[in-house]
Design a protein around this motif. Sequence first.
Motif, PDB file in Angstrom:
ATOM      1  N   ARG A  47      12.643   2.429   3.662  1.00  0.00           N
ATOM      2  CA  ARG A  47      12.112   1.647   4.769  1.00  0.00           C
ATOM      3  C   ARG A  47      10.579   1.691   4.761  1.00  0.00           C
ATOM      4  N   PRO A  48       9.915   0.680   5.342  1.00  0.00           N
ATOM      5  CA  PRO A  48       8.461   0.570   5.182  1.00  0.00           C
ATOM      6  C   PRO A  48       7.629   1.305   6.222  1.00  0.00           C
ATOM      7  N   GLU A  49       8.239   1.872   7.257  1.00  0.00           N
ATOM      8  CA  GLU A  49       7.455   2.270   8.424  1.00  0.00           C
ATOM      9  C   GLU A  49       6.475   3.419   8.176  1.00  0.00           C
ATOM     10  N   HIS A  50       6.861   4.420   7.404  1.00  0.00           N
ATOM     11  CA  HIS A  50       6.046   5.628   7.281  1.00  0.00           C
ATOM     12  C   HIS A  50       5.227   5.569   5.992  1.00  0.00           C
ATOM     13  N   ILE A  51       3.982   5.151   6.118  1.00  0.00           N
ATOM     14  CA  ILE A  51       3.122   4.911   4.961  1.00  0.00           C
ATOM     15  C   ILE A  51       2.892   6.173   4.127  1.00  0.00           C
ATOM     16  N   PRO A  52       2.706   7.351   4.717  1.00  0.00           N
ATOM     17  CA  PRO A  52       2.495   8.545   3.874  1.00  0.00           C
ATOM     18  C   PRO A  52       3.616   8.790   2.871  1.00  0.00           C
ATOM     19  N   LEU A  99       6.321  -6.060   5.859  1.00  0.00           N
ATOM     20  CA  LEU A  99       5.067  -5.861   6.571  1.00  0.00           C
ATOM     21  C   LEU A  99       4.570  -7.204   7.099  1.00  0.00           C
ATOM     22  N   TYR A 100       3.914  -7.174   8.251  1.00  0.00           N
ATOM     23  CA  TYR A 100       3.676  -8.404   8.996  1.00  0.00           C
ATOM     24  C   TYR A 100       2.231  -8.874   9.074  1.00  0.00           C
ATOM     25  N   GLU A 157      -1.335  -4.014   8.535  1.00  0.00           N
ATOM     26  CA  GLU A 157      -0.304  -3.157   7.956  1.00  0.00           C
ATOM     27  C   GLU A 157      -0.519  -3.003   6.452  1.00  0.00           C
ATOM     28  N   PHE A 158      -0.898  -4.080   5.792  1.00  0.00           N
ATOM     29  CA  PHE A 158      -1.178  -3.978   4.359  1.00  0.00           C
ATOM     30  C   PHE A 158      -2.415  -3.129   4.092  1.00  0.00           C
ATOM     31  N   LEU A 159      -3.409  -3.197   4.969  1.00  0.00           N
ATOM     32  CA  LEU A 159      -4.581  -2.349   4.794  1.00  0.00           C
ATOM     33  C   LEU A 159      -4.193  -0.875   4.854  1.00  0.00           C
ATOM     34  N   ASN A 160      -3.302  -0.522   5.770  1.00  0.00           N
ATOM     35  CA  ASN A 160      -2.831   0.866   5.844  1.00  0.00           C
ATOM     36  C   ASN A 160      -2.130   1.275   4.553  1.00  0.00           C
ATOM     37  N   LEU A 161      -1.271   0.400   4.055  1.00  0.00           N
ATOM     38  CA  LEU A 161      -0.542   0.685   2.825  1.00  0.00           C
ATOM     39  C   LEU A 161      -1.500   0.817   1.640  1.00  0.00           C
ATOM     40  N   LEU A 162      -2.424  -0.105   1.523  1.00  0.00           N
ATOM     41  CA  LEU A 162      -3.343  -0.117   0.390  1.00  0.00           C
ATOM     42  C   LEU A 162      -4.320   1.051   0.448  1.00  0.00           C
ATOM     43  N   SER A 163      -4.808   1.351   1.629  1.00  0.00           N
ATOM     44  CA  SER A 163      -5.749   2.465   1.773  1.00  0.00           C
ATOM     45  C   SER A 163      -5.103   3.789   1.403  1.00  0.00           C
ATOM     46  N   ALA A 164      -3.802   3.901   1.670  1.00  0.00           N
ATOM     47  CA  ALA A 164      -3.066   5.123   1.330  1.00  0.00           C
ATOM     48  C   ALA A 164      -2.642   5.156  -0.130  1.00  0.00           C
ATOM     49  N   ARG A 165      -2.935   4.096  -0.873  1.00  0.00           N
ATOM     50  CA  ARG A 165      -2.494   3.963  -2.265  1.00  0.00           C
ATOM     51  C   ARG A 165      -0.974   4.089  -2.336  1.00  0.00           C
ATOM     52  N   GLY A 166      -0.324   3.277  -1.495  1.00  0.00           N
ATOM     53  CA  GLY A 166       1.121   3.365  -1.355  1.00  0.00           C
ATOM     54  C   GLY A 166       1.916   2.414  -2.211  1.00  0.00           C
ATOM     55  N   CYS A 167       1.268   1.584  -3.034  1.00  0.00           N
ATOM     56  CA  CYS A 167       2.012   0.698  -3.926  1.00  0.00           C
ATOM     57  C   CYS A 167       1.132   0.283  -5.090  1.00  0.00           C
ATOM     58  N   ASP A 168       1.778  -0.162  -6.152  1.00  0.00           N
ATOM     59  CA  ASP A 168       1.074  -0.747  -7.300  1.00  0.00           C
ATOM     60  C   ASP A 168       1.034  -2.261  -7.201  1.00  0.00           C
ATOM     61  N   ILE A 169       2.064  -2.832  -6.582  1.00  0.00           N
ATOM     62  CA  ILE A 169       2.204  -4.288  -6.456  1.00  0.00           C
ATOM     63  C   ILE A 169       2.561  -4.593  -5.008  1.00  0.00           C
ATOM     64  N   ALA A 170       1.801  -5.491  -4.367  1.00  0.00           N
ATOM     65  CA  ALA A 170       2.068  -5.879  -2.984  1.00  0.00           C
ATOM     66  C   ALA A 170       2.889  -7.158  -2.955  1.00  0.00           C
ATOM     67  N   GLN A 171       3.844  -7.215  -2.018  1.00  0.00           N
ATOM     68  CA  GLN A 171       4.788  -8.335  -1.944  1.00  0.00           C
ATOM     69  C   GLN A 171       4.845  -8.972  -0.558  1.00  0.00           C
ATOM     70  N   PRO A 172       3.727  -9.470  -0.055  1.00  0.00           N
ATOM     71  CA  PRO A 172       3.791 -10.172   1.239  1.00  0.00           C
ATOM     72  C   PRO A 172       4.599 -11.457   1.112  1.00  0.00           C
ATOM     73  N   ASP A 173       5.118 -11.915   2.241  1.00  0.00           N
ATOM     74  CA  ASP A 173       5.929 -13.134   2.271  1.00  0.00           C
ATOM     75  C   ASP A 173       5.195 -14.179   3.113  1.00  0.00           C
ATOM     76  N   ALA A 211      -5.875  -6.660  -1.150  1.00  0.00           N
ATOM     77  CA  ALA A 211      -5.220  -6.092  -2.325  1.00  0.00           C
ATOM     78  C   ALA A 211      -6.138  -6.116  -3.539  1.00  0.00           C
ATOM     79  N   GLU A 212      -6.858  -7.213  -3.718  1.00  0.00           N
ATOM     80  CA  GLU A 212      -7.786  -7.310  -4.850  1.00  0.00           C
ATOM     81  C   GLU A 212      -8.842  -6.212  -4.791  1.00  0.00           C
ATOM     82  N   ALA A 213      -9.325  -5.916  -3.593  1.00  0.00           N
ATOM     83  CA  ALA A 213     -10.350  -4.880  -3.443  1.00  0.00           C
ATOM     84  C   ALA A 213      -9.802  -3.481  -3.739  1.00  0.00           C
ATOM     85  N   HIS A 214      -8.463  -3.338  -3.710  1.00  0.00           N
ATOM     86  CA  HIS A 214      -7.830  -2.057  -4.024  1.00  0.00           C
ATOM     87  C   HIS A 214      -7.183  -2.072  -5.419  1.00  0.00           C
TER      88      HIS A 214
END
Length: 379
Positions: free
Chosen positions: A220-225, A244-245, A249-265, A282-285
């Motif tokens: 599930r996506p809720e807990h970024i850590p 993620l909406y 929310e994506f800034l939190n994910l990206l700042s935490a280095r929580g993914c290699d590929i982002a999949q917004p809809d 995402a580009e900046a990260h």
Amino acid sequence: MRITALRSYMSHDGNRPRLVVAIDTDEGITGWGECYNHGPDRALPAILDYFFEQIKGEDPRRIEFLMLKLQQQARFPGGAMHLAAFSAIDHCLWDISAKAVNLPVYKLLGGEVRDKVRVYLGVYTAPDPADLLDQVMGHNEKYGLTAFKLSPYRVDFHAERWGEVVRTSAEYFRKLREMSPTHFEYAFDAHAKIYDPWQAVQLANALAPYDPLFFEEPIRPEHIPAWAEMKAKMLCPLATGESLYSRYEFLNLLSARGCDIAQPDICVVGGMLEMRKIAVLAEAHYVQIAPHNPMGPLATAVNLHFSASIPNFKILEYRLPLDAPYVKDPYLPEGGYLQLRPDRPGWGVEINEAELVRDSYVHWERKLPVKPDGSFGYP
């Protein structure tokens, strides 16, 4: 130019409902958009009618102004249904703006960064590697597709020992990789069914030796850590973002280095404007975008223009429009890519309004798995 009407139609794409939206103007230009179907789809027309009252009479080309107005009028951050409606409105406004100057939408977004957009296809039905290979080879021969997404699960992981789940998944992928052409790529979508992050890491690393394109949404996506912890331990690319909406929310994910590929809809986050802001973050990260797109052919058209115009695009999810009558001329892959239509204004597709006036809604809902003890698992 002024907005005069908003119309919404229930249609379908095979066994999935699709809500299609039109916004009309006093200059005879109509823009089209598509909502995400989160579940209670019949609720969306009323939501759209409510938001129409806030943009009626406005200039549809003031897209940033109007989307900001809708967001601020709502007072609190929007949820799933709210943002699905915003997304379709945003799509309509971009379509109108591009048609008004007789250009494709991507030309209003800074122009095309690439000449065509690579896509991958979800294939979930084959139980045996040889059967699956037959399916993907058929799609390769017809459309030139070389990238596909599968479920990683080969057994019922609620009923089997977890080590057996991991073993069977890895063995399946090993056989498939050995049988497939070397240039074929396979991604795996765990559909957020796993509760324990350590299990997600185990499964990802069992698949990693056979070079998955990415491992998608294991928990599930809720807990970024937890995402940051998983990514640090995984040996293959980790992808997430469909649930993620907003850019926050994506800034939190990206700042935490929580993914290699982002999949917004683009049918979930509020539309093209929000999607592009997410892409910039995402580009900046140093993170690429692989848009989530399980939707119909109009949503695919919107995604095509987005994907053509951003530098950090990786690959687009794609559904074959085998039974989606509301678009007359959907984008179909050629050589594994969707081609741009530079001579077609707006989204570059023609809507079949005669089909839309016939309500062809089909009920669809997620099926909850039942564990051996009678409790529900994640769908």
